[in-house]
Structures are given as structure tokens and as C-alpha cells.
Design an enzyme around this catalytic site. Structure first.
Site, mmCIF file in Angstrom:
data_model
loop_
_atom_site.group_PDB
_atom_site.id
_atom_site.type_symbol
_atom_site.label_atom_id
_atom_site.label_comp_id
_atom_site.label_asym_id
_atom_site.label_seq_id
_atom_site.Cartn_x
_atom_site.Cartn_y
_atom_site.Cartn_z
ATOM 1 N N GLU A 68 5.601 1.381 1.774
ATOM 2 C CA GLU A 68 5.421 2.488 0.848
ATOM 3 C C GLU A 68 4.896 3.930 1.243
ATOM 4 O O GLU A 68 5.273 4.850 0.907
ATOM 5 C CB GLU A 68 4.472 1.822 -0.302
ATOM 6 C CG GLU A 68 5.229 0.709 -1.329
ATOM 7 C CD GLU A 68 4.265 -0.046 -2.325
ATOM 8 O OE1 GLU A 68 4.487 0.034 -3.534
ATOM 9 O OE2 GLU A 68 3.233 -0.532 -1.597
ATOM 10 N N ALA A 122 -1.643 -3.283 2.916
ATOM 11 C CA ALA A 122 -2.890 -3.433 2.395
ATOM 12 C C ALA A 122 -3.398 -4.616 3.270
ATOM 13 O O ALA A 122 -2.761 -5.557 3.829
ATOM 14 C CB ALA A 122 -2.845 -3.875 0.978
ATOM 15 N N GLU A 129 5.988 -8.401 -0.988
ATOM 16 C CA GLU A 129 5.020 -8.545 -1.990
ATOM 17 C C GLU A 129 5.310 -9.786 -3.022
ATOM 18 O O GLU A 129 4.558 -10.680 -3.475
ATOM 19 C CB GLU A 129 4.847 -7.653 -2.880
ATOM 20 C CG GLU A 129 4.028 -6.517 -2.184
ATOM 21 C CD GLU A 129 4.770 -5.409 -1.773
ATOM 22 O OE1 GLU A 129 5.850 -5.831 -1.160
ATOM 23 O OE2 GLU A 129 4.192 -4.208 -1.275
ATOM 24 N N GLY A 174 2.546 -2.024 1.458
ATOM 25 C CA GLY A 174 2.016 -0.746 1.157
ATOM 26 C C GLY A 174 2.481 0.286 2.470
ATOM 27 O O GLY A 174 2.409 1.431 2.551
#
Lengths: 297, 271
Positions: A149, A101, A170, A146
């Protein structure tokens, strides 16, 4: 480069490039020509293989709200494009995949905006995971948070041999993987390794990721993840398109179902193929000792 | 060593292994087609299985090819071409029922893969507890997607449970061929026989290691383990307890304790 020069140099490369796939993997339609942060482009020399390219080179394709929006548009288009037999998720520029992100943008977002972003990202990854055709992530650079992910929502993952930053960091940022990482990583590598990865927030090299089962292949030294992905995709795309879709459906659901219901689902998926022309073509081709020609019907 | 007790003309039949007490085999017997699964083979397989579950002294069952260099090359595609959709559905329904039956057999099962294991043939191997391949096997695959279909006899469900989701997808989407070593690396196969041995011989060795255990204990252990991954842990632990309890009253359990004290091998009777 103007279009004439581009055409000439392409012709030059067609004649002299070897092996053939080297031409395929040159990124001609990439960032300089395209202002979109995510776009679909069919591979020219391999019909049926389409790339979903992430295109924010200056940030190693960090997921901004714009990129996310355009990613969702691409996924919605791909969902219904019957010509796509295999989808490769990759970076438009070399040495990258998706760095996670966009944390710079994140600092200026309100809590409501963050919640909205996460919700949209989860939806996007759900769409990616349930695309009807096989998907391959070509990880040629950092895949963090992300970004990883995103890779986990694909059917298969390939890392470039020299990639050194694959992880879910994270917890080092006071949060947790918010786009399915805690679930998909666990299903993929088991609870112990998923906990190891997420609790330590460490970064794996391509080789470690391969050992863990986080990625399925790493590229050979002279090549990159994208080229290896094209190779894998070409082994898939010659197979019957509807059969591929039915197979993906049956296999993907197997995790969530006990065996009996899973077998029921397999049966139902098989059923959709009984009346296809491609199934008949395959039986005829088998008898005539030739390769079948599939039409996706 | 092997003695055929059933009709050797059947396309599948059950027999004992006289040199290995407790070990029985189901032979796949269609040499001309590398044991491709025809409608008849399914019928004969069903009959052989029904026989097997009524054999009280059966501890371990090995599936293998009656002829060397083979295992099972998948559904009979020549026969398939002349089948109506309804007949195909019936075939699929039968094969699924029979393969589930094998998966649920109460005793350990071993697939001895001495030749190509393709499609339904590989799916057959997946229903067994163990798979052993000969070192010169070069053709193990799920070719269905290359034929416009999908594995229809449990492959899409059993393969991911065995080797994980990604590897199962790769094998099924590409339809690619594996050698015995490839298969072992993936976890698809548990052992590769040494170069001077067949998979069947290696399977007999493995079977021998198991068939000297208490028969009821073997069955209870298999029952406790087989569905454990499909159920939540608490339920599975309760099931394990029930399986254990079923052994408390057995002669074999007491025999084992006595034998231990007397420092001799136990003699199990399966009661």
C-alpha cells in the site's frame, strides 16, 4: 568504520567506481549510523534526488507505531523542501522494502490503538500520495499488505528482479487492506486483477507484478530496484521543478474528474507556470540550441 | 488518389479521398517546421473542422501531414517566445477548444503519424479515436516539462485515460522519446504500419474497414462509447439505449435487414 576511513574508502570508490551511479547507490548513510526508523537523505551525487529510507532491518521494515510516526515527520518535511525534485522511497538495507504492518506489535494493541494506527497510516499514505514532487518506490524485498500500500501511494514503482513477495494478504489474516489498498490497487490494475490479488491473498513475483501493471519496471539481473529507480529519477530531475509539480497535480487529479473539469484543472495548473523564469529560460535555450538550466523559479 | 479541394496554401485544410468513399482528411501543412502549431495553423484547423462537420458523406476523418516524414511537432516555440502572457493564454484557450472539438467529433477519427509527434502534436493525436505510426517514427514524447511547462492541450487528462496513470506520469515527468514500437507497447498507438507502408496508407486501410458501415450507426456507436468511462454504468447504459433508439427509424437499418435476407451487401445512404 570511523569517519576518516569512510572518507578514504569513498575517495577510492569515486576514482574507480564505474558506472558513476554505482557509487550513488551504495548505502553509506544507513542503518549502522542512524537510529531512526525512517529518515530523509539527499543523494550525494545527484542533486535534487532524495531518498526516504525505511530503517527497521530486523523486521524487514514492518510498520511499527514508531516507524509510522517518523515516516509522517519525513513526509511533512519533504512536503515543503523545495530542493527535492524526485523522492525515492526505499529500504536503508538491501533485500527489503516494507513487509507491512508490524503484526507482533499489533497483537498487544487494543482495538482503539489499532483504529488509531490505521487512521494515522491512512493519513500518512494520503500525504505520500499528495507530495508535490514525483515519487518512486524502489521495491527490493517483500512488499506485503501495508508495505505494498505504501508503494501504491507513490507515482511509480520499481521491483527488484528477484523479489518474490508482492501482495495484499490481508484476507488470509481475517482483515482487508486498511490503508487504501482496495482503492489504489483497483485504480491501478482494474477491478478484476485487484479482486484476484485480494481474494486469493497470493504473492506475486516481480515479473508477474510487472505484467499486471502493479509495478512499472523490474531491475536488470545485475542490478537492483534502487539503482533502476535512481536511473529513472535522473531522467526526471533535469526537468523544470515547478513544471513537474504542476504536471503531477494535473495528472493525479485526472482520475477523479470528468474530462471537462479535468481540462479546467490542467488549465489552472498550466497557468501557474506562465510567469516563471524557467519557462522563459527554456524558450531562450531552445533558440540558442542549448540545454536549459532550471532554477525552480 | 488525393485531391486538394481547399486552399493548398492554408496551414491546415480538408480534402476528400476519391478512391475511398466516405473517407476525408485534414492535412497539416507547414512543411518547414514539421507542422508546428502556430496561431495561423490553429485558425486554419478550426476552419477545416467546421467544413468537416458539414460534409454529410464524411464517415471517417484522417489527420496527417501534407508532406512525408512528419506529423506535428507541437506548439511553435519560436513564435511563442515573442508572445505576451495574454497571447499565450489566448493560444492555450483556442487550442484547448479546438482539441475538445476534435475529441467530440461525431465520426471516427484517425491520426496518421508519419513523423515526430511532440507535445501539442501528440496531444492532437490523443484527441483522435485511433493512432497509427509509421515503423520508422522515433520521436513521440511530451517534452513540456523539459521546457518549464506542462501539456496544456489535454495531455495530462487524455494520456492517463488512454494508457493508465503510471505510464502517463512516467512519459510526462521524464519527457522521454518513444519509437513507434515503444508507443504501441504502451498502448499510445494502435497500429504500426508495415515497413513498406506509411502510416497514412495504413490509416486509409483502417478507414476503409469502417467507412462501409452505416454512417448513422457509426456515429451512434461513437456517441455511446466516448464518454462511457467518465459516467457511472447506469447512466452510460441509458445513454447507449438512447443511441440505439435513434437508429430504429433509419432507412439504413431496414436496408441492412433486407440485404441480409437477400444475401447481398447493404447499400447505406446515411439516413
Amino acid at each position: 568504520m570511523n569517519s576518516v576511513a569512510l572518507k578514504i574508502s569513498r575517495a577510492h570508490l569515486i576514482r574507480f567506481a564505474s558506472p558513476w551511479t554505482n557509487f550513488c547507490t551504495k548505502r553509506f548513510n544507513s542503518s549502522s549510523v542512524n537510529s531512526r526508523q525512517a529518515f530523509l537523505e539527499p543523494l550525494e551525487c545527484q542533486a535534487g534526488i532524495t531518498c526516504l529510507s525505511l530503517n527497521r532491518p530486523q523486521s524487514k521494515n514492518a510498520i511499527s507505531t514508531t516507524l509510522l510516526k517518523e515516516l509522517i515527520q519525513c513526509l511533512d518535511t519533504a512536503q515543503f523542501d523545495k530542493s527535492i525534485r524526485v523522492l525515492i522511497l526505499r529500504s536503508s538495507t538491501t533485500g527489503s522494502f516494507c513487509a507491512g504492518a508490524d503484526l507482533i506489535e499489533r497483537r498487544s494493541m487494543s482495538q482503539v490503538q489499532v483504529a488509531r494506527f490505521l487512521s494515522d497510516l491512512r493519513v500518512a499514505l494520503g500525504k505520500l500520495e499528495t507530495l508535490p514532487m514525483p515519487t518512486i518506490a524502489a521495491i527490493d524485498g517483500p512488499a506485503l499488505g501495508g508495505g505494498l500500500e505504501l508503494g501504491l501511494a507513490c507515482d511509480l514503482r520499481i521491483a527488484g528482479r528477484n523479489v518474490t513477495k508482492i501482495g495484499l494478504p490481508e484476507t488470509a489474516l481475517g482483515i482487508i487492506p486498511g490503508a487504501g489498498g482496495t482503492q489504489r490497487a483497483t485504480r491501478l490494475v482494474g477491478p478484476a486483477r485487484a479482486k484476484d490479488l485480494i481474494f486469493t491473498a497470493r504473492m506475486l513475483s516481480a515479473t508477474e507484478a510487472l505484467e499486471w501493471g502493479l509495478v512499472d519496471y523490474i531491475s536488470s539481473p545485475e542490478s537492483d530496484a534502487f539503482e533502476r529507480a535512481v536511473q529513472l529519477a535522473s531522467q526526471i530531475r533535469n526537468n523544470a521543478p515547478l513544471a513537474l509539480r504542476a504536471a503531477k497535480q494535473a495528472i493525479s487529479r485526472s482520475e477523479d474528474l470528468a474530462l471537462e473539469p479535468g481540462l479546467d484543472f490542467e488549465r489552472a495548473s498550466y497557468e501557474t507556470l506562465l510567469s516563471t523564469q524557467d519557462r522563459m529560460e527554456a524558450l531562450v535555450a531552445f533558440k540558442e540550441k542549448r540545454r536549459p538550466v532550471f532554477k525552480g523559479e | 488518389m488525393k485531391k486538394a479541394e481547399a486552399d493548398p496554401l492554408a496551414q491546415a485544410y480538408l480534402h476528400k479521398v476519391n478512391s475511398h468513399p466516405g473517407v476525408y482528411c485534414i492535412a497539416l501543412n507547414r512543411p518547414k517546421s514539421k507542422n508546428a502549431i502556430s496561431v495561423q495553423l490553429l485558425k486554419d484547423l478550426r476552419a477545416a473542422l467546421n467544413q468537416a462537420i458539414s460534409e454529410k458523406l464524411l464517415n471517417v476523418l484522417i489527420f496527417y501531414s501534407s508532406t512525408p516524414g512528419a506529423f506535428c511537432s507541437g506548439a511553435d516555440l519560436i513564435e511563442r517566445k515573442s508572445m505576451t502572457d495574454a497571447q499565450v493564454r489566448e493560444f492555450l484557450s483556442n487550442i484547448r477548444e479546438i482539441f475538445n472539438f476534435i475529441d467530440d467529433l461525431p465520426f471516427p477519427t484517425i491520426a496518421a503519424i508519419d513523423g515526430p509527434a511532440l507535445g501539442g502534436g501528440l496531444e492532437l493525436a490523443l484527441t483522435c479515436d485511433f493512432r497509427i505510426a509509421a515503423s520508422d517514427v522515433t520521436k513521440m514524447s511530451f517534452p513540456e516539462v523539459r521546457l518549464g511547462i506542462i501539456p496544456g492541450a489535454g495531455g495530462t487528462q487524455r494520456a492517463p485515460r488512454l494508457i493508465g496513470m503510471s505510464k502517463a506520469k512516467e512519459l510526462i515527468f521524464t519527457g522521454r522519446n518513444l519509437t513507434a514500437r515503444d508507443a504501441q507497447d504502451l498502448g499510445l498507438v494502435d497500429y504500426v504500419a508495415g515497413s513498406s507502408s506509411t502510416a497514412f496508407e495504413r490509416a486509409l486501410e483502417l478507414a476503409k474497414e469502417m467507412s462501409s458501415s452505416a454512417p448513422l450507426a457509426l456515429r451512434a456507436a461513437k456517441s455511446a462509447m466516448s464518454r462511457s468511462l467518465d459516467t457511472p454504468l447506469i447512466t452510460a447504459l441509458n445513454h447507449e439505449r438512447t443511441c440505439y433508439e435513434s437508429l430504429l427509424d433509419t432507412k439504413d437499418r431496414l436496408e441492412a435487414l433486407v440485404a441480409f435476407r437477400e444475401k447481398r451487401r447493404p447499400v447505406f445512404v446515411g439516413e
